[in-house]
Design a protein around this motif. Structure first.
Motif, short mmCIF file in Angstrom:
data_model
loop_
_atom_site.label_atom_id
_atom_site.label_comp_id
_atom_site.label_asym_id
_atom_site.label_seq_id
_atom_site.Cartn_x
_atom_site.Cartn_y
_atom_site.Cartn_z
N SER A 7 0.84 -1.19 0.00
CA SER A 7 0.00 0.00 0.00
C SER A 7 0.88 1.24 0.00
O SER A 7 2.10 1.16 0.20
CB SER A 7 -0.92 0.01 1.22
OG SER A 7 -0.17 0.09 2.41
N ASP A 8 0.25 2.37 -0.22
CA ASP A 8 0.92 3.67 -0.08
C ASP A 8 2.21 3.81 -0.90
O ASP A 8 3.20 4.33 -0.41
CB ASP A 8 1.16 3.97 1.40
CG ASP A 8 -0.14 4.02 2.18
OD1 ASP A 8 -0.78 5.09 2.17
OD2 ASP A 8 -0.55 2.98 2.76
N PHE A 9 2.17 3.37 -2.15
CA PHE A 9 3.26 3.70 -3.07
C PHE A 9 3.28 5.23 -3.27
O PHE A 9 4.32 5.83 -3.41
CB PHE A 9 3.02 3.06 -4.45
CG PHE A 9 3.29 1.58 -4.53
CD1 PHE A 9 4.06 0.93 -3.58
CD2 PHE A 9 2.78 0.84 -5.60
CE1 PHE A 9 4.32 -0.43 -3.70
CE2 PHE A 9 3.03 -0.52 -5.71
CZ PHE A 9 3.79 -1.16 -4.76
N GLY A 44 -4.56 0.44 -1.45
CA GLY A 44 -4.83 1.87 -1.44
C GLY A 44 -3.65 2.81 -1.47
O GLY A 44 -2.54 2.45 -1.09
N ASP A 45 -3.87 4.01 -1.96
CA ASP A 45 -2.84 5.04 -2.15
C ASP A 45 -1.66 4.51 -2.96
O ASP A 45 -0.51 4.89 -2.73
CB ASP A 45 -2.39 5.63 -0.81
CG ASP A 45 -3.45 6.56 -0.22
OD1 ASP A 45 -4.52 6.69 -0.82
OD2 ASP A 45 -3.20 7.15 0.84
N ILE A 46 -1.96 3.64 -3.90
CA ILE A 46 -0.96 3.18 -4.85
C ILE A 46 -0.58 4.36 -5.74
O ILE A 46 0.59 4.63 -5.97
CB ILE A 46 -1.54 2.01 -5.71
CG1 ILE A 46 -1.87 0.81 -4.81
CG2 ILE A 46 -0.59 1.65 -6.85
CD1 ILE A 46 -0.72 0.27 -3.99
N GLY A 83 -7.89 3.81 -1.76
CA GLY A 83 -7.27 4.57 -0.68
C GLY A 83 -7.88 5.96 -0.63
O GLY A 83 -8.93 6.19 -1.25
N ASN A 84 -7.26 6.87 0.06
CA ASN A 84 -7.81 8.23 0.06
C ASN A 84 -7.23 9.07 -1.08
O ASN A 84 -7.59 10.23 -1.23
CB ASN A 84 -7.62 8.92 1.41
CG ASN A 84 -6.21 8.86 1.92
OD1 ASN A 84 -5.59 7.79 1.93
ND2 ASN A 84 -5.66 9.98 2.32
N HIS A 85 -6.34 8.48 -1.90
CA HIS A 85 -5.83 9.17 -3.07
C HIS A 85 -6.27 8.50 -4.37
O HIS A 85 -6.05 9.04 -5.44
CB HIS A 85 -4.30 9.21 -3.06
CG HIS A 85 -3.74 10.14 -2.04
ND1 HIS A 85 -3.13 11.32 -2.35
CD2 HIS A 85 -3.71 10.05 -0.69
CE1 HIS A 85 -2.73 11.93 -1.25
NE2 HIS A 85 -3.07 11.18 -0.23
N SER A 118 -8.08 -3.31 4.61
CA SER A 118 -8.67 -2.01 4.31
C SER A 118 -7.58 -0.95 4.33
O SER A 118 -6.61 -1.08 5.07
CB SER A 118 -9.75 -1.69 5.34
OG SER A 118 -10.28 -0.41 5.09
N HIS A 119 -7.72 0.09 3.53
CA HIS A 119 -6.69 1.12 3.53
C HIS A 119 -6.56 1.74 4.93
O HIS A 119 -5.46 2.01 5.39
CB HIS A 119 -6.98 2.20 2.50
CG HIS A 119 -5.91 3.23 2.42
ND1 HIS A 119 -4.62 2.93 2.03
CD2 HIS A 119 -5.91 4.55 2.74
CE1 HIS A 119 -3.89 4.03 2.10
NE2 HIS A 119 -4.63 5.02 2.52
N GLY A 120 -7.70 1.95 5.57
CA GLY A 120 -7.64 2.38 6.98
C GLY A 120 -8.04 3.82 7.23
O GLY A 120 -8.24 4.21 8.38
N GLY A 199 -3.25 0.22 5.85
CA GLY A 199 -2.15 1.02 5.31
C GLY A 199 -2.23 2.40 5.93
O GLY A 199 -2.47 2.53 7.13
N HIS A 200 -2.09 3.42 5.10
CA HIS A 200 -2.42 4.79 5.44
C HIS A 200 -1.48 5.48 6.44
O HIS A 200 -1.14 6.64 6.25
CB HIS A 200 -3.87 4.86 5.95
CG HIS A 200 -4.43 6.24 6.01
ND1 HIS A 200 -4.43 7.09 4.93
CD2 HIS A 200 -5.00 6.93 7.03
CE1 HIS A 200 -4.99 8.25 5.28
NE2 HIS A 200 -5.34 8.18 6.55
N SER A 201 -1.06 4.79 7.49
CA SER A 201 -0.22 5.45 8.49
C SER A 201 1.24 5.52 8.05
O SER A 201 2.03 6.29 8.59
CB SER A 201 -0.29 4.71 9.82
OG SER A 201 0.41 3.48 9.72
MN LIG Z 1 -3.72 6.99 2.81
#
Ligand SMILES: [Mn+2]
Length: 248
Positions: A7-9, A44-46, A83-85, A118-120, A199-201
């Motif tokens: 996650s979070d690339f 998420g946030d890839i 994700g959120n992005h 979940s992305h979180g 992820g996310h954090s």
């Molecule tokens: Mn995020």
């Protein structure tokens, strides 16, 4: 089964040397998964900004999308959790690359382990402002409005709004605050799941509780970490680019 979770690339679409290097690093990593991964979970946030117009996708992401296609062709199943992005998918990933897309979370029992991924961003604590913002940006009407802009302009605007600039240091306290809410949520659902992945954090970790495991794949701005679950056993790994292969 060999499952990889990332996650979070936060892949950028601009072409400055730093962004090109990051995309190259990710592509090398994904390339190494061909023939090795049975299942890839993109949590998420890839993409730092993913938007699909009716007829247009973001050109700079083409090499990454090609790698996803290569992985699919090799027989690797791919799931993408928003994700959120990156949450406005339309039909592209599903119809053109055959990726399964989930808007909130993904659950499945794999090799006997009940998995919740979940992305979180929904579970962070004391973040009402973000939660309201989230429902606005995920609103169909707002998306339609965004869609009316010329892509070059819209992406320029999106870049300004995107909050994960490398120059802007996220205070560790904020990441920990994010994580706290996610950990609390995980503990609530351990009665139904063995492994809760978020992820996310951007804090890579595996934490074992008496009734379940909490795992976070970290990020690829700083850590280059991922989760590997072989036959139901989850572990946290770090990708070492100069070794040219995953660090095992
Ligand atoms: Mn995020």
């Amino acid at each position: 089964m060999r499952v990889y979770i990332v996650s979070d690339f936060h892949l950028k679409f601009s072409d400055n040397p730093e962004d090109l290097e990051q995309r190259h690093r990710v592509i090398t990593f994904l390339n190494n998964l061909i023939g090795k991964a049975d299942f890839l979970i993109l949590n998420g946030d890839i993409f730092d900004l993913w938007f699909v117009w009716k007829t247009v996708i973001v050109k700079s992401y083409f090499p990454i999308l090609k790698k996803f296609a290569d992985l699919r062709e090799s027989g690797c199943r791919i799931v993408f959790i928003a994700g959120n992005h990156d949450f406005w998918f339309r039909d592209f990933l599903v119809n053109f690359i055959d990726i399964e897309v989930y808007k909130n979370n993904f659950t499945e029992t794999i090799d006997g382990a009940k998995l919740f991924v979940s992305h979180g961003d929904l579970y962070t604590s004391n973040d009402m402002r973000y939660k309201i913002f989230r429902s606005i940006i995920r609103n169909k009407f707002v998306m339609k409005l965004f869609e009316m802009f010329h892509p070059d302009f819209a992406l320029g605007l999106g870049k300004m709004l995107s909050r994960t600039s490398r120059k802007r240091k996220v205070p560790i306290k904020l990441s920990e605050k994010k994580e706290r809410g996610m950990l609390e949520f995980a503990q609530k659902i351990f009665k139904d799941y063995d492994i809760v992945v978020m992820g996310h954090s951007h804090i890579p970790k595996i934490e074992r509780f008496k009734d379940g495991i909490f795992a976070n794949a970290g990020d690829w701005i700083k850590n280059n970490t991922y989760l590997k679950m072989i036959d139901g056993n989850i572990e946290l790994c770090k990708y070492e680019m100069n070794r040219g292969r995953e660090n095992e």
